[in-house]
Motif scaffolding. Structure first.
Motif, short mmCIF file in Angstrom:
data_model
loop_
_atom_site.label_atom_id
_atom_site.label_comp_id
_atom_site.label_asym_id
_atom_site.label_seq_id
_atom_site.Cartn_x
_atom_site.Cartn_y
_atom_site.Cartn_z
N UNK A 1 0.85 -1.18 0.00
CA UNK A 1 0.00 0.00 0.00
C UNK A 1 0.89 1.23 0.00
N UNK A 2 0.75 2.10 -1.02
CA UNK A 2 1.65 3.25 -1.10
C UNK A 2 1.02 4.40 -1.87
N UNK A 3 1.31 5.63 -1.38
CA UNK A 3 0.85 6.83 -2.08
C UNK A 3 2.02 7.53 -2.73
N UNK A 4 1.96 8.85 -2.81
CA UNK A 4 3.02 9.63 -3.47
C UNK A 4 3.44 8.96 -4.77
N UNK A 5 4.72 8.54 -4.90
CA UNK A 5 5.14 7.94 -6.16
C UNK A 5 4.96 6.43 -6.17
N UNK A 6 4.58 5.83 -5.07
CA UNK A 6 4.19 4.42 -5.04
C UNK A 6 5.24 3.43 -5.49
N UNK A 7 6.51 3.72 -5.26
CA UNK A 7 7.57 2.86 -5.78
C UNK A 7 7.75 1.57 -4.99
N UNK A 8 7.11 1.49 -3.82
CA UNK A 8 7.30 0.32 -2.96
C UNK A 8 6.98 -0.98 -3.69
N UNK A 9 5.89 -0.99 -4.47
CA UNK A 9 5.45 -2.20 -5.15
C UNK A 9 6.54 -2.75 -6.07
N UNK A 10 7.22 -1.85 -6.79
CA UNK A 10 8.26 -2.29 -7.72
C UNK A 10 9.42 -2.94 -6.98
N UNK A 11 9.85 -2.31 -5.89
CA UNK A 11 10.99 -2.85 -5.16
C UNK A 11 10.63 -4.20 -4.55
N UNK A 12 9.44 -4.30 -3.94
CA UNK A 12 9.00 -5.58 -3.37
C UNK A 12 8.85 -6.62 -4.47
N UNK A 13 8.26 -6.23 -5.58
CA UNK A 13 8.07 -7.15 -6.69
C UNK A 13 9.40 -7.71 -7.21
N UNK A 14 10.46 -6.93 -7.06
CA UNK A 14 11.78 -7.39 -7.49
C UNK A 14 12.47 -8.28 -6.47
N UNK A 15 11.97 -8.27 -5.23
CA UNK A 15 12.62 -9.02 -4.15
C UNK A 15 12.03 -10.41 -3.96
N UNK A 16 10.78 -10.62 -4.39
CA UNK A 16 10.12 -11.91 -4.11
C UNK A 16 9.55 -12.53 -5.38
N UNK A 17 9.23 -13.83 -5.29
CA UNK A 17 8.59 -14.53 -6.39
C UNK A 17 7.18 -14.96 -6.00
N UNK A 18 6.49 -14.07 -5.29
CA UNK A 18 5.13 -14.33 -4.82
C UNK A 18 4.19 -13.37 -5.52
N UNK A 19 2.91 -13.67 -5.45
CA UNK A 19 1.94 -12.69 -5.98
C UNK A 19 2.01 -11.40 -5.17
N UNK A 20 2.20 -10.28 -5.85
CA UNK A 20 2.23 -8.98 -5.20
C UNK A 20 1.04 -8.16 -5.69
#
Lengths: 256, 256, 256, 256, 256, 256, 256, 256
Positions: free
Chosen positions: B178-197
């Motif tokens: 869950x992220x506002x502003x530029x919402x970059x958290x999803x990208x970084x997490x998506x690059x760290x795991x092989x799970x559904x994000x």
């Protein structure tokens, strides 16, 4: 870089088996290969048998070929998206077992056996014109080890075409709906099943479809709960997300 | 309306146990309850133990109370989203065990036991201001029978806060960012795991955040593969999608 | 037109060395050269040794050649951006030491020696497809007298590629981050350093990237403080801003 | 987490001074403080004497007070942006030397002496209505240790007001231009100086100003080279970027 | 259809000079010529000596030729905008005195003498790339009987180029400013003079210029009072509006 | 700063009547008054008898009062736009002859006689709800010395209301059309007359009117040639532009 | 799937005339034909004599030909929209009585007689460039059995062209207005008649017409009541909606 | 102003029954009533028995009351939209038989009997929150003389609720679908029937619904053919268009 890795290295240092300097290198030496113009991340592929994926758009042909060559050398399966026939011809020269999927604009190279999953992914389209994007999703999912079912041209303007295929929806574990124009298919499907539904908007249409924004907004605002949306025309993303979900389902099945 | 249902009814007709007229009614008599201003769909809830969900925004308080009443009568758990405290006070009068979640603006009423899942859902936020939306996601997932872990204020501007919590990412089956502003958290997490994000953009920010459009676009264009995006501030949708995924994982585990 | 200039002219008038009419011309005679279709501003270049810069897009080839000719005559270094190979061939005819930078679509002509700065500018990209824009930034900075370091393909989907290069970030005085798609690189870098970070969004991507608007919004809404953003695909602007910053740093070093 | 830190820890492990388990904790124990709802990053502040900065919008008053308390305990200077008078009153109770800047909506708490920089930052506005945003920029820069000059109401509709103040532009090392409506000030200033120019668009105006988008686009498309743009109404960001630039300039001066 | 016309016809009916049926036709028989695919409005041209204007884009070449032919037959001057060279070649065959203006993409045919106005219109551009649009404005104004002065490449990034030409601004009765990118020229000019200023945004630029929207918004939000804006790249519209203004000025001069 | 001024000063210097230092001050001492928070430009007002104009929105009441006071002292007429009744009450205290125009939200203070122009400006609205904006235009034009005619509620949905008032259109020298919703009035009027037509879009409407963007786009894309458009709800701008046009017409009449 | 159908099948089951298994098939066997890449819905066409309609854009030529072949076999009339001449040539080979409508880019094949309606549909355009879209509307309506009247180039910039054709408006039962640029024609027509008015925005224009969005917004915000709008350039949709309306009118006439 | 009217007047002139001057007045004296702030068009109402309609938003209460008074005097039925309760209370004072429809925010005054049509209009909503807009549509249609059926809360997320009500769709002559969020209802209904379908998007929803733009785009891009769309939340427009269609159907029935 998991705790395990750190522990192992630290113990080696403690036991004098590894020098401080070398340990430092290991701690920093992460598993990617630097080609200058690209830093290939072999880590993911090696870890879970997934193929390496190359997004070809905007890359010079020789760069794509260079990356493919490195991957072939490591024995990986290869999946290249948004590849023109020209790129394929160049790749074919160094990998004669490469296949080209015209509609989906994809290149696949199988070097390791792919065992198909027990749980199924269903890929659906609203219209005939959405098929290229859905094929990108389907082939991606297949290359990532999934059993894929296809159901095409079942858009909501003739709802009976969808309703008469409801068995296929019930048999799948994950559903990918691909639709352009107003993109209403995702909402109707989302209301019919209790499975994860992934929505891929396409740019099919004209005028106020705004290049796919219309379908995208429809899917984001769906009155059906919990639909996961990916970028416009992003068949690869839809297939990939379906795969990560299905992989967790498979793993749960195997573990128990 | 599955094949099974049709077959049963047809056999009953054939055997003379049911009159044609009555069979027709059955074939059309779908499981929703008509209150005039609303047609409550009990079908889904009964089928899989999910609670009924009421979206309160834009509904008159008496309508919400009316719908809650019908649900309580059928023994369902109840989940009401975007509920003001006023609505809660009114609901409380007919359901004294109702609970109000201030931050998430939700009402929950538990009438049936909820067995928590073995597989975990992780709900993360980039900042402190994103917590209300993430609480909506977390409580939704919990009411739908999931074990939920929370990890808040780990946005990318201080990446070490995220990296030092990587164990939590590895332990989850599904991750909601869950992220506002530029919402970059999803990208970084998506690059760290092989799970559904699953990515939930929030409207936190100002100016060129365009009420959350900025974070939404970031998540849709993520360079990390296969992230499923829901509407801006749609914590409920994020939690619901995570639940449908986790439910398939749980089911796979049980079946085997 | 500084006070000094006015004072000199006025004193000359007072002392009768200069006629009123001539003084008026001087006060109005500003240092640009009028070609009719263009008014070349030699002032800036002469003042600080910067090359003249020509934006070629939308200019007729003969106009570009005409402007280059005037500049060569004045001994300036020349930097032409967004130049096609055709324009280069035409320029080459009047300036055989002109160089063409294919990827960056730039022409450079060196007539004066360029002394490289002691302080470094780091130019980074998220992906391989962002390289053309970053080369425009890097070559611009080099032509303006800066030492430039390049670090390519270190996007956030594989954060370890970035973290393992953190030394390069620490050694630079100014950092230019070039990224398309969701453009999250700027935020992560901005959180890792306490240096001026300039963000150049690119149009790399498709669909909801809206031709680069997605990356632009990400950078403007960055949760990392104080990132300076330039126009989409504006590598020149990014390199130029980095140069004006680095020049102040160099000057401070020299003065002290 | 620099190489130095890793080297020290590894040597301690090697020499048996530190147990493997403890070393692991150290390697993961990064310098932030976890309040549950917030993870305060003391690292940056301690490193370079910068104050901690709290973005108050969307945070509960007690959370802001909680964060301020922790910071005061560590002796940091405190800067809180977008703070209402209510928040200030609450903060004042635990920090009676806190000051409130009405126009800029900021709270400042000085616990350490701030030495003003030798190089100057100039903060300019196009109109009187832009002053709140520019004050946010100016106070931010002052709290971060910069000497700040102000020049207000010099918009391009009366260009002589700007031209008669050109000395102030020449004396600054970094210039922050704050403008709403059509935001043309940045372009004109960018054409007059060879210094880093930071542009802060404001939402001042109505109708087709689209809440500041108009000024934002003007600044991004400036025909003057190399202007760094921040988010709409983001005075803090403009002041912060100017500070990181000026800090490099100061450092260069000191080192030499 | 003025009162005069109605009165004449009614009197003729009253006096029996005209039959009711014929009067009806007259009342409805308005002065346009019907070609089926086009209804040419000769009325305006005949009334005030203005040429007929044909917008060629999206019209078949034979249609343009057909319309031109009708106009020539009536002795009108002809002005065709957005005409390709192909269209010109076809027109040339039936009108050998037709002229083609390459840059402005216009065809002009002079059959009646055009007396140039005493009052001047000044057409200015910010950059060299804006010249095609400004030529469309200038030629339009000339064909409509105006004396036109041109002043090109005086954009605000080098404000001295504009200030040193202020005499030209003072000599004009109406000023047309043509600018792309951030379009700030209109604001600066609007602040320097007390004349009607017409602003023509162009699509010159890239990225966040949004095809000219950026310059358009700048001009609409100008802090200088009372600037009249026309559509993006609409040189014709700018020239036409300047002409209607200048015509009123000329008329006032003649009447007195 | 005209040539005349420079010449006079230079001659005074030459003749020794003025010291260099004083001449320098004069050359820089431009006619604005610095209040700190505002730099009042008396120059324009003094030159042509125009009133000073204050845009009140976003200015503190005491600042408005401060500016008004300075203006009154110089004997100017005063026009304040977007003024609330509160601001008026405060102004009234220092200027008891100030008038408030409720609908237009304007304050006017007449200190010099305003001679109405011989040529007329017609201000029209499409609907009743557009009257506040058109009154702003009409009062602005009146304060600037124009004879103004009003014609309200003649939108195109009842075209006969417009056609039956065509005399009023013919009698005016300049026409200001004010319209919201789809804003088609400007096009129809533009097709009926050969005068300068100024279009003021309003935010009247809802939904897809996008706060006035719909009417704005209509006016910019008008098929009628040469309509000058101002910002949404910018009655002041429309009235001001009409005035600068009408002033040139008046001047032409007087000169001849 | 009406009640009647279900009743018949159920009675057959009851009477033992149909086996349960077969009844199930019938209940599910809905009237579409599955070609794999397309599911042709013959149902609608058979029911009311409407032709099948094929949207050609984005479909492979062989797919279009395949669908046409199936339709011809069933004796349907065929209407193909957005067809290139290439597609037509291919279709012509299997259907030599196929006709191509160049301007409208449509293919029609008449196999059944089309009886024209007694009530008329009027199709109007604002300009000559709108004719291709209006021809798509007109031919669609004709193929669907309607009497169609055309009235072209009667845009509002020359309102007399429209007013002199008011008889044609009065004679029609349904009116389709086709207009680009600012699209004001729909509003004026809507104010002149009490008939259903359908508005088709076109992409004719440039710059701020935003590819037709301008005309679309105009039509949606029309001050004339009750105008039904279709997608940009969607002549087919406009003609189809007019047909469904006219068909109800015809049916009402026949029934009584 | 039909031909008949002109003929009558002309004949009266010819026969000397009417003076030229008076005839001229008649020709210009169109049937609207001028209140200064409004020009009431009684023409439409008188002609076809339709009520006058007042759009209250943005009109002063006394203006609304003034217009209502004039209408009552002429014996018209009155329909006022977007009326607050305050406006109703004021209207009630001069018209005690006025009724207020809370949900729809409408005032109705019946002075003439309204005969309900034989053909039915069906007004449907997707959700409970869309009811206010649909009530506006339904009441409008009823006041305009139509028989209206309501069917609420049958959105596509529970498609069985819609399918089980298909009889109601079949019985109507015209269907109005009202839906917010993703607005898919119109497409599904459009695919189920061969009647005119009018789509009214609502602003129900949040985030990426963009205030109703999402539903609007869905409806404009519907894959079902020929849906007529009105403005967001424009229940009145939807009801009005349905009425003009139904009126033609009724008239056809009566004529035959």
């Amino acid at each position: 870089m998991t705790d395990k890795n750190i522990e192992v290295i630290l113990n080696q240092v403690k036991e004098g088996k590894v020098e401080v300097e070398d340990a430092m290198k290991s701690l920093k030496n992460l598993p990617f290969e630097d080609l200058g113009y690209a830093k290939i991340d072999h880590h993911r592929g090696l870890r879970n048998g997934y193929p390496e994926v190359i997004y070809c758009e905007g890359k010079a042909t020789e760069h794509v070929v260079g990356i493919v060559e490195k991957m072939i050398n490591r024995g990986s399966n290869v999946l290249a998206t948004r590849a023109t026939r020209e790129v394929f011809e160049a790749v074919k020269k160094i990998a004669d077992h490469a296949e080209y999927h015209e509609l989906a604009r994809m290149i696949t190279i199988k070097q390791q056996e792919i065992v198909a999953s027990r749980h199924k992914i269903l890929v659906m389209t609203a219209g005939t014109s959405d098929i290229p994007v859905s094929e990108e999703a389907a082939i991606t999912a297949e290359m990532l080890g999934n059993t894929v079912e296809r159901l095409y041209d079942v858009g909501v303007a003739g709802i009976h075409r969808l309703l008469s295929n409801i068995d296929k929806l019930n048999e799948a574990s994950v559903i990918v709906t691909v639709a352009g124009m107003e993109g209403a298919l995702a909402s109707v499907v989302g209301g019919l099943v209790d499975k994860p539904v992934i929505a891929v908007p396409t740019s099919v249409g004209y005028g106020a479809n705004l290049g796919g924004i219309s379908a995208l907004l429809t899917m984001l605002n769906s009155c059906a709960s919990g639909i996961g949306v990916v970028n416009i025309d992003n068949g690869f993303g839809g297939g990939y997300l379906a795969s990560t979900i299905n992989r967790q389902i498979e793993l749960a099945g195997k573990v128990d």
